[in-house]
Design a protein around this motif. Sequence first.
Motif, PDB file in Angstrom:
ATOM      1  N   VAL A 186       0.820  -1.218   0.000  1.00  0.00           N
ATOM      2  CA  VAL A 186       0.000   0.000   0.000  1.00  0.00           C
ATOM      3  C   VAL A 186       0.850   1.262   0.000  1.00  0.00           C
ATOM      4  CG1 VAL A 186      -1.888  -1.192   1.170  1.00  0.00           C
ATOM      5  CG2 VAL A 186      -0.216   0.082   2.525  1.00  0.00           C
ATOM      6  N   GLY A 187       2.171   1.085   0.011  1.00  0.00           N
ATOM      7  CA  GLY A 187       3.064   2.237  -0.098  1.00  0.00           C
ATOM      8  C   GLY A 187       3.277   3.010   1.183  1.00  0.00           C
ATOM      9  N   TYR A 188       3.129   2.348   2.326  1.00  0.00           N
ATOM     10  CA  TYR A 188       3.351   3.050   3.600  1.00  0.00           C
ATOM     11  C   TYR A 188       4.825   3.368   3.767  1.00  0.00           C
ATOM     12  CZ  TYR A 188       3.019   4.185   8.577  1.00  0.00           C
ATOM     13  OH  TYR A 188       3.067   4.830   9.791  1.00  0.00           O
ATOM     14  N   SER A 189       5.153   4.637   4.024  1.00  0.00           N
ATOM     15  CA  SER A 189       6.552   5.066   4.080  1.00  0.00           C
ATOM     16  C   SER A 189       6.961   5.652   5.423  1.00  0.00           C
ATOM     17  CB  SER A 189       6.819   6.094   2.978  1.00  0.00           C
ATOM     18  OG  SER A 189       5.964   7.224   3.139  1.00  0.00           O
ATOM     19  N   LYS A 190       6.035   5.633   6.403  1.00  0.00           N
ATOM     20  CA  LYS A 190       6.383   6.171   7.712  1.00  0.00           C
ATOM     21  C   LYS A 190       6.985   5.069   8.592  1.00  0.00           C
ATOM     22  CE  LYS A 190       2.870   9.800   7.459  1.00  0.00           C
ATOM     23  NZ  LYS A 190       1.684  10.426   8.107  1.00  0.00           N
ATOM     24  N   GLN A 191       7.143   5.356   9.865  1.00  0.00           N
ATOM     25  CA  GLN A 191       7.878   4.465  10.770  1.00  0.00           C
ATOM     26  C   GLN A 191       7.163   3.125  10.987  1.00  0.00           C
ATOM     27  OE1 GLN A 191       8.371   5.405  15.151  1.00  0.00           O
ATOM     28  NE2 GLN A 191      10.435   5.921  14.449  1.00  0.00           N
ATOM     29  N   ILE A 192       7.930   2.036  10.841  1.00  0.00           N
ATOM     30  CA  ILE A 192       7.448   0.685  11.130  1.00  0.00           C
ATOM     31  C   ILE A 192       8.316   0.112  12.242  1.00  0.00           C
ATOM     32  CG2 ILE A 192       7.076  -1.644  10.240  1.00  0.00           C
ATOM     33  CD1 ILE A 192       6.840  -0.427   7.443  1.00  0.00           C
ATOM     34  N   VAL A 193       7.686  -0.388  13.307  1.00  0.00           N
ATOM     35  CA  VAL A 193       8.410  -0.923  14.467  1.00  0.00           C
ATOM     36  C   VAL A 193       7.997  -2.370  14.691  1.00  0.00           C
ATOM     37  CG1 VAL A 193       8.944  -0.606  16.916  1.00  0.00           C
ATOM     38  CG2 VAL A 193       8.412   1.383  15.499  1.00  0.00           C
ATOM     39  N   VAL A 194       8.962  -3.250  14.939  1.00  0.00           N
ATOM     40  CA  VAL A 194       8.663  -4.664  15.170  1.00  0.00           C
ATOM     41  C   VAL A 194       9.350  -5.146  16.440  1.00  0.00           C
ATOM     42  CG1 VAL A 194       8.413  -5.121  12.706  1.00  0.00           C
ATOM     43  CG2 VAL A 194      10.631  -5.479  13.802  1.00  0.00           C
ATOM     44  N   ILE A 195       8.888  -6.295  16.948  1.00  0.00           N
ATOM     45  CA  ILE A 195       9.512  -6.930  18.104  1.00  0.00           C
ATOM     46  C   ILE A 195      10.508  -7.979  17.611  1.00  0.00           C
ATOM     47  CG2 ILE A 195       7.547  -6.489  19.606  1.00  0.00           C
ATOM     48  CD1 ILE A 195       6.620  -9.354  19.153  1.00  0.00           C
ATOM     49  N   PRO A 196      11.418  -8.457  18.472  1.00  0.00           N
ATOM     50  CA  PRO A 196      12.456  -9.397  18.027  1.00  0.00           C
ATOM     51  C   PRO A 196      11.945 -10.659  17.353  1.00  0.00           C
ATOM     52  CG  PRO A 196      13.045  -8.500  20.161  1.00  0.00           C
ATOM     53  CD  PRO A 196      11.651  -8.017  19.865  1.00  0.00           C
ATOM     54  N   THR A 197      10.774 -11.180  17.791  1.00  0.00           N
ATOM     55  CA  THR A 197      10.280 -12.419  17.194  1.00  0.00           C
ATOM     56  C   THR A 197       9.854 -12.229  15.743  1.00  0.00           C
ATOM     57  OG1 THR A 197       8.102 -11.953  18.170  1.00  0.00           O
ATOM     58  CG2 THR A 197       9.543 -13.482  19.355  1.00  0.00           C
ATOM     59  N   CYS A 198       9.730 -10.989  15.312  1.00  0.00           N
ATOM     60  CA  CYS A 198       9.384 -10.725  13.912  1.00  0.00           C
ATOM     61  C   CYS A 198      10.530 -11.063  12.974  1.00  0.00           C
ATOM     62  CB  CYS A 198       9.033  -9.244  13.725  1.00  0.00           C
ATOM     63  SG  CYS A 198       7.322  -8.826  14.098  1.00  0.00           S
ATOM     64  N   ILE A 199      11.752 -10.860  13.459  1.00  0.00           N
ATOM     65  CA  ILE A 199      12.909 -10.949  12.577  1.00  0.00           C
ATOM     66  C   ILE A 199      13.617 -12.285  12.757  1.00  0.00           C
ATOM     67  CG2 ILE A 199      15.027  -9.844  11.829  1.00  0.00           C
ATOM     68  CD1 ILE A 199      12.489  -8.203  11.394  1.00  0.00           C
ATOM     69  N   SER A 200      13.431 -13.155  11.786  1.00  0.00           N
ATOM     70  CA  SER A 200      14.091 -14.455  11.762  1.00  0.00           C
ATOM     71  C   SER A 200      14.776 -14.613  10.419  1.00  0.00           C
ATOM     72  CB  SER A 200      13.055 -15.570  11.954  1.00  0.00           C
ATOM     73  OG  SER A 200      12.145 -15.568  10.860  1.00  0.00           O
ATOM     74  N   ASP A 201      15.496 -15.706  10.242  1.00  0.00           N
ATOM     75  CA  ASP A 201      16.105 -15.972   8.935  1.00  0.00           C
ATOM     76  C   ASP A 201      15.028 -16.062   7.857  1.00  0.00           C
ATOM     77  OD1 ASP A 201      18.667 -15.964   9.929  1.00  0.00           O
ATOM     78  OD2 ASP A 201      18.767 -18.139  10.200  1.00  0.00           O
ATOM     79  N   ALA A 202      13.906 -16.671   8.218  1.00  0.00           N
ATOM     80  CA  ALA A 202      12.805 -16.789   7.253  1.00  0.00           C
ATOM     81  C   ALA A 202      12.276 -15.422   6.853  1.00  0.00           C
ATOM     82  CB  ALA A 202      11.679 -17.637   7.846  1.00  0.00           C
ATOM     83  N   ALA A 203      12.172 -14.522   7.834  1.00  0.00           N
ATOM     84  CA  ALA A 203      11.682 -13.171   7.546  1.00  0.00           C
ATOM     85  C   ALA A 203      12.668 -12.406   6.673  1.00  0.00           C
ATOM     86  CB  ALA A 203      11.432 -12.418   8.847  1.00  0.00           C
ATOM     87  N   ARG A 204      13.944 -12.548   6.968  1.00  0.00           N
ATOM     88  CA  ARG A 204      14.964 -11.854   6.168  1.00  0.00           C
ATOM     89  C   ARG A 204      14.929 -12.325   4.717  1.00  0.00           C
ATOM     90  NH1 ARG A 204      17.831 -13.088  10.971  1.00  0.00           N
ATOM     91  NH2 ARG A 204      18.232 -11.241  12.257  1.00  0.00           N
TER      92      ARG A 204
END
Length: 226
Positions: A186-204
């Motif tokens: 949708v083209g959102y360009s403002k700040q996006i914040v995630v928690i540690p469980t969001c970022i895994s090898d699969a997510a990368r």
Amino acid sequence: QAAVKYVNGHLGGIGGHVLELQTCTDNQTPSGATDCVNQMISSGVSAVMYGVSGQGGTIYSSLQSAHIPLFVYGALDQSTLLSKTAFVVTNGLGSLAAPPELLQQAGGKRGAVVVIDVPAAVGPVQQIGPIFYKNAGATLDTVAVAPGVADMTPQIQAEIDKNPDQISIIGNDTFCISAIKALRTVGYSKQIVVIPTCISDAARKALGSQLKGVVETTSGSTDPQA
């Protein structure tokens, strides 16, 4: 599995006792969590551990009758946090405190939390989240999305129409992949914040350059990590 292998191979187990590991996946559903706990009880385990689960309340309450201690990396569930038989390394409420501070630093006035729609996650967001955002001089929208939704574009677009200055995401890596993909769609360009469980090898691997600019915060901290 790696930790158990190390403890057994290099430390001779714990107190001379070799560790045996029983694993189970709750599939982020109450029935899945109950099934896992029943498996643990029938196997006669000495303790149960999990990292982060949207079914933390179910896991905790189901273990109580069996008097089996629980060890958790991060939890939002109040019964787990306040229990004398559950031991939590990081208070998951920190995941609600960091985004509003970052929003305030950026001069934003409206935030939104896209959260996996399970009681252990949605409850704290709706009950405590508005307090943190109010203290930061901002308002909060809660966008609860059911587990397993592959395309969150409709839910994300509905929120983007309200013009939020920040989107925070609370869920596992699969959930976060879907949310970030929808935000980029949708083209959102403002700040996006995630928690540690969001970022895994699969997510990368799944998101690649779409992770550029995304802020990851550690539980219990307001310092951005990435």
